[in-house]
Design a protein around this motif. Structure first.
Motif, PDB file in Angstrom:
ATOM      1  N   UNK A 151       0.834  -1.200   0.000  1.00  0.00           N
ATOM      2  CA  UNK A 151       0.000   0.000   0.000  1.00  0.00           C
ATOM      3  C   UNK A 151       0.875   1.259   0.000  1.00  0.00           C
ATOM      4  N   UNK A 152       1.863   1.299   0.901  1.00  0.00           N
ATOM      5  CA  UNK A 152       2.703   2.491   0.995  1.00  0.00           C
ATOM      6  C   UNK A 152       3.531   2.712  -0.267  1.00  0.00           C
ATOM      7  N   UNK A 153       3.996   1.636  -0.863  1.00  0.00           N
ATOM      8  CA  UNK A 153       4.748   1.766  -2.112  1.00  0.00           C
ATOM      9  C   UNK A 153       3.848   2.316  -3.228  1.00  0.00           C
ATOM     10  N   UNK A 154       2.635   1.768  -3.332  1.00  0.00           N
ATOM     11  CA  UNK A 154       1.693   2.233  -4.363  1.00  0.00           C
ATOM     12  C   UNK A 154       1.272   3.682  -4.113  1.00  0.00           C
ATOM     13  N   UNK A 155       1.032   4.018  -2.849  1.00  0.00           N
ATOM     14  CA  UNK A 155       0.630   5.378  -2.497  1.00  0.00           C
ATOM     15  C   UNK A 155       1.727   6.378  -2.872  1.00  0.00           C
ATOM     16  N   UNK A 156       2.970   6.046  -2.510  1.00  0.00           N
ATOM     17  CA  UNK A 156       4.097   6.932  -2.814  1.00  0.00           C
ATOM     18  C   UNK A 156       4.283   7.090  -4.321  1.00  0.00           C
ATOM     19  N   UNK A 157       4.088   6.008  -5.064  1.00  0.00           N
ATOM     20  CA  UNK A 157       4.223   6.082  -6.524  1.00  0.00           C
ATOM     21  C   UNK A 157       3.137   6.985  -7.123  1.00  0.00           C
ATOM     22  N   UNK A 158       1.929   6.903  -6.562  1.00  0.00           N
ATOM     23  CA  UNK A 158       0.821   7.698  -7.092  1.00  0.00           C
ATOM     24  C   UNK A 158       0.875   9.163  -6.669  1.00  0.00           C
ATOM     25  N   UNK A 159       1.200   9.431  -5.397  1.00  0.00           N
ATOM     26  CA  UNK A 159       1.097  10.783  -4.857  1.00  0.00           C
ATOM     27  C   UNK A 159       2.437  11.479  -4.637  1.00  0.00           C
ATOM     28  N   UNK A 160       3.537  10.759  -4.809  1.00  0.00           N
ATOM     29  CA  UNK A 160       4.850  11.386  -4.672  1.00  0.00           C
ATOM     30  C   UNK A 160       5.284  11.650  -3.244  1.00  0.00           C
ATOM     31  N   UNK A 161       4.636  11.027  -2.281  1.00  0.00           N
ATOM     32  CA  UNK A 161       5.005  11.162  -0.875  1.00  0.00           C
ATOM     33  C   UNK A 161       4.453   9.966  -0.111  1.00  0.00           C
ATOM     34  N   UNK A 162       4.976   9.768   1.082  1.00  0.00           N
ATOM     35  CA  UNK A 162       4.494   8.675   1.922  1.00  0.00           C
ATOM     36  C   UNK A 162       3.104   9.011   2.458  1.00  0.00           C
ATOM     37  N   UNK A 163       2.271   7.999   2.678  1.00  0.00           N
ATOM     38  CA  UNK A 163       0.938   8.273   3.217  1.00  0.00           C
ATOM     39  C   UNK A 163       1.009   8.744   4.662  1.00  0.00           C
TER      40      UNK A 163
END
Length: 191
Positions: A151-163
């Protein structure tokens, strides 16, 4: 009791967090200061910590409250410096905790055990303080901690920052809901 049968809480409440975390705090400190937001969140958590720490023999030197969004914490920093506690319990999320931490650091209060209830030990806090030395080694009781999940890897890839916690909890909540539906098999009755 008396609530919606379809509504439930995913994260543990302050009484559970304070009971468990107070044992750690009491083992490491004879005296503490509690700082929290001047609302139900801060006051409720402060009360819970006070009850458990007092029972465990830790002295609460002071309990202080601030207004959310406050920018000047220097008077509070001076109070804490004068009290010279072993530990500080900070009940706050990063947007309030970071400027407080920076001003406490600037006041020369650096050798202090820091315990957070909120988002003090998060990437957001570090980003807002801009200095990894500030409150390095702080411990926190929280409902979510960063890891290296998909989840965190996908989130960072999508939003450019850690959730942040507000991004992670709904994600994990969906899995809890999915499992509850699978256990029940079907939903019956009026919704």
């Amino acid at each position: 009791v008396g609530g919606n049968i379809w509504q439930f809480r995913l994260n543990i409440d302050d009484s559970i967090m304070a009971e468990a975390f107070s044992r750690v705090i009491a083992e490491e400190n004879e005296t503490v200061v509690i700082v929290g937001s001047n609302d139900d969140y801060g006051r409720g958590a402060a009360d819970a910590f006070t009850a458990h720490l007092t029972e465990l023999g830790t002295t609460i030197l002071s309990t202080e409250f601030y207004q959310r969004g406050q920018t000047d914490y220097r008077p509070l920093a001076t109070t804490i410096k004068d009290l010279d506690p072993d530990g500080l319990i900070m009940i706050a999320d990063a947007p309030d905790a970071a400027p407080f931490a920076v001003q406490l650091w600037e006041a020369g209060v650096r050798d202090l055990n820091v315990y957070g209830r909120g988002t003090v030990v998060t990437p957001e806090f570090l980003e807002l303080t801009g200095d990894p030395a500030i409150w390095n080694g702080a411990k926190e009781v929280n409902r979510w901690a960063p890891s290296d999940s998909q989840f965190e890897q996908d989130y960072a890839a999508m939003w450019g920052r850690q959730p942040r916690v507000t991004g992670a909890l709904p994600y994990y909540g969906i899995y809890v809901l999915k499992e509850a539906i699978e256990i029940c098999g079907e939903i019956t009755g009026d919704l």
